[in-house]
Design a protein around this motif. Structure first.
Motif, PDB file in Angstrom:
ATOM      1  N   ASP A 157      39.939  75.199 -51.449  1.00  0.00           N
ATOM      2  CA  ASP A 157      39.958  73.750 -51.624  1.00  0.00           C
ATOM      3  C   ASP A 157      38.861  73.055 -50.816  1.00  0.00           C
ATOM      4  O   ASP A 157      38.880  71.829 -50.660  1.00  0.00           O
ATOM      5  N   GLY A 158      37.940  73.842 -50.265  1.00  0.00           N
ATOM      6  CA  GLY A 158      36.821  73.255 -49.530  1.00  0.00           C
ATOM      7  C   GLY A 158      37.178  72.796 -48.124  1.00  0.00           C
ATOM      8  O   GLY A 158      36.485  71.948 -47.561  1.00  0.00           O
ATOM      9  N   ILE A 159      38.239  73.360 -47.556  1.00  0.00           N
ATOM     10  CA  ILE A 159      38.692  72.973 -46.219  1.00  0.00           C
ATOM     11  C   ILE A 159      38.517  74.163 -45.282  1.00  0.00           C
ATOM     12  O   ILE A 159      39.004  75.262 -45.564  1.00  0.00           O
ATOM     13  N   GLU A 160      37.814  73.939 -44.186  1.00  0.00           N
ATOM     14  CA  GLU A 160      37.472  75.003 -43.242  1.00  0.00           C
ATOM     15  C   GLU A 160      38.480  75.021 -42.099  1.00  0.00           C
ATOM     16  O   GLU A 160      38.658  74.015 -41.410  1.00  0.00           O
ATOM     17  N   ALA A 161      39.131  76.144 -41.899  1.00  0.00           N
ATOM     18  CA  ALA A 161      40.183  76.254 -40.890  1.00  0.00           C
ATOM     19  C   ALA A 161      39.689  76.993 -39.652  1.00  0.00           C
ATOM     20  O   ALA A 161      38.807  77.858 -39.722  1.00  0.00           O
ATOM     21  N   TYR A 162      40.302  76.640 -38.510  1.00  0.00           N
ATOM     22  CA  TYR A 162      40.015  77.266 -37.220  1.00  0.00           C
ATOM     23  C   TYR A 162      41.344  77.609 -36.564  1.00  0.00           C
ATOM     24  O   TYR A 162      42.371  76.990 -36.856  1.00  0.00           O
ATOM     25  N   ALA A 163      41.311  78.597 -35.683  1.00  0.00           N
ATOM     26  CA  ALA A 163      42.552  79.095 -35.106  1.00  0.00           C
ATOM     27  C   ALA A 163      42.567  78.966 -33.591  1.00  0.00           C
ATOM     28  O   ALA A 163      41.526  79.047 -32.936  1.00  0.00           O
ATOM     29  N   LYS A 164      43.773  78.754 -33.066  1.00  0.00           N
ATOM     30  CA  LYS A 164      43.998  78.842 -31.629  1.00  0.00           C
ATOM     31  C   LYS A 164      45.388  79.416 -31.406  1.00  0.00           C
ATOM     32  O   LYS A 164      46.274  79.298 -32.271  1.00  0.00           O
ATOM     33  N   THR A 165      45.573  80.054 -30.273  1.00  0.00           N
ATOM     34  CA  THR A 165      46.912  80.505 -29.934  1.00  0.00           C
ATOM     35  C   THR A 165      47.763  79.285 -29.604  1.00  0.00           C
ATOM     36  O   THR A 165      47.248  78.245 -29.189  1.00  0.00           O
ATOM     37  N   SER A 166      49.059  79.414 -29.779  1.00  0.00           N
ATOM     38  CA  SER A 166      49.952  78.309 -29.390  1.00  0.00           C
ATOM     39  C   SER A 166      50.118  78.256 -27.880  1.00  0.00           C
ATOM     40  O   SER A 166      50.519  77.233 -27.330  1.00  0.00           O
ATOM     41  N   GLY A 167      49.811  79.371 -27.213  1.00  0.00           N
ATOM     42  CA  GLY A 167      50.093  79.481 -25.785  1.00  0.00           C
ATOM     43  C   GLY A 167      51.493  79.982 -25.537  1.00  0.00           C
ATOM     44  O   GLY A 167      51.904  80.183 -24.398  1.00  0.00           O
ATOM     45  N   SER A 168      52.225  80.212 -26.617  1.00  0.00           N
ATOM     46  CA  SER A 168      53.569  80.783 -26.530  1.00  0.00           C
ATOM     47  C   SER A 168      53.576  82.063 -27.370  1.00  0.00           C
ATOM     48  O   SER A 168      52.868  83.005 -27.063  1.00  0.00           O
ATOM     49  N   LYS A 169      54.311  82.067 -28.486  1.00  0.00           N
ATOM     50  CA  LYS A 169      54.414  83.282 -29.296  1.00  0.00           C
ATOM     51  C   LYS A 169      53.528  83.267 -30.523  1.00  0.00           C
ATOM     52  O   LYS A 169      53.278  84.319 -31.114  1.00  0.00           O
TER      53      LYS A 169
END
Length: 295
Positions: A157-169
């Motif tokens: 859909d033309g949307i670029e995603a990025y990731a981060k840890t939640s800092g939990s699980k």
């Protein structure tokens, strides 16, 4: 006596610096403040202009933990605040705009949580977020599998995603969006969560049904609602260790085989910033924001 520190011309009383906040590691309040001071360059852009809710844990994660959404008593007059709409009527919240404000807020001992919109345009979403929450025995490893599917689906859909840890699980997916309300982004995110469940029924849930959670990943799309907040990038969390909601590369997501590979604490972050810079910097570039598909 409480020491007085001057930060960019602002005088701050920073208290109880020797107090151990994370008993599992002996991490002190002074080290918390040092962490925020040294990550300010990458953290502040993700806080700026966003009303902040504080999840406070002044006696550590084993003590009292409570949310502070309104401007706390004793807030210095130079800390920027903004009026925000709420169902019960307008309220004032803190904006962490600069290093003195950040250090004042860090002295409260709090996680930083922000909305998916800025103070000047409440309810006009500029972020899309998925909170991937694993139900035991699932872990962040299973979250990574779901995150990779969502990344590809968003890209369609033309949307670029990025990731981060939640800092939990778990794991958070973030994307910059434009031209949509929080309600529209919530509807779109829910549709993708439902699609993910249909595609991976043994792994994914889009509803928080506790009895169905074991061994699956709950794709929480509801944090896109205008009233909801999500843990900010780089915030420390109220956990036994000083864990951080840390940006990660897609290569790290693809290669994750054990939870330990994506478990980051405060001492890990400075070297990561030196190696990678701010992995979420593209979220701050207006020309990188995607538009939700019509219909």
């Amino acid at each position: 006596m409480t020491p007085i520190t001057e930060v960019e011309g602002r005088r701050l009383a920073l208290s109880n610096l020797e107090k151990v906040l994370y008993p599992a590691t002996g991490f002190t309040k002074g080290e918390v403040l040092h962490y925020y001071a040294t990550t300010a360059d990458v953290l502040l852009p993700h806080l700026r202009d966003r009303p902040v809710s504080f999840l406070r844990y002044p006696d550590g994660p084993d003590g009292q933990v409570f949310f502070t959404k309104n401007v706390p008593p004793g807030t210095p007059e130079w800390v920027t605040t903004a009026e925000v709409p709420r169902s019960e009527g307008p309220a004032r919240m803190v904006l962490v705009q600069d290093l003195p404000s950040l250090m004042w807020a860090a002295n409260l001992v709090a996680e930083f949580h922000t909305h998916q919109w800025v103070a000047g345009a409440p309810g006009a979403a500029d972020r899309l977020v998925f909170d991937l929450d694993p139900g035991t025995p699932a872990t962040i490893v299973e979250c990574c599998e779901v995150a990779l599917w969502l990344r590809e689906r968003l890209a369609e859909d033309g949307i670029e995603a990025y990731a981060k840890t939640s800092g939990s699980k778990g794991l958070h997916l973030l994307a910059a969006v434009r031209g949509s309300s929080s309600d529209q982004v919530s509807e779109y995110a829910k549709a993708l969560a439902v699609e993910a469940e249909k595609t991976m029924p043994r792994l994914v849930l889009h509803r928080m049904t506790r009895s169905l959670r074991p061994g699956k990943v709950f794709v929480d799309w509801s944090q896109n609602a205008a009233r909801k907040t999500t843990a900010s990038p780089y915030t420390l969390r109220a956990r036994p260790e000083p864990s951080v909601s840390a940006p990660v590369t897609w290569a790290e997501v693809e290669e994750c085989r054990t939870p330990a590979q994506l478990a980051f604490t405060a001492p890990d972050i400075a070297p990561r910033i030196q190696d990678y810079g701010d992995l979420l910097a593209p979220l701050l570039a207006p020309d990188r924001a995607g538009a939700l598909p019509q219909g």
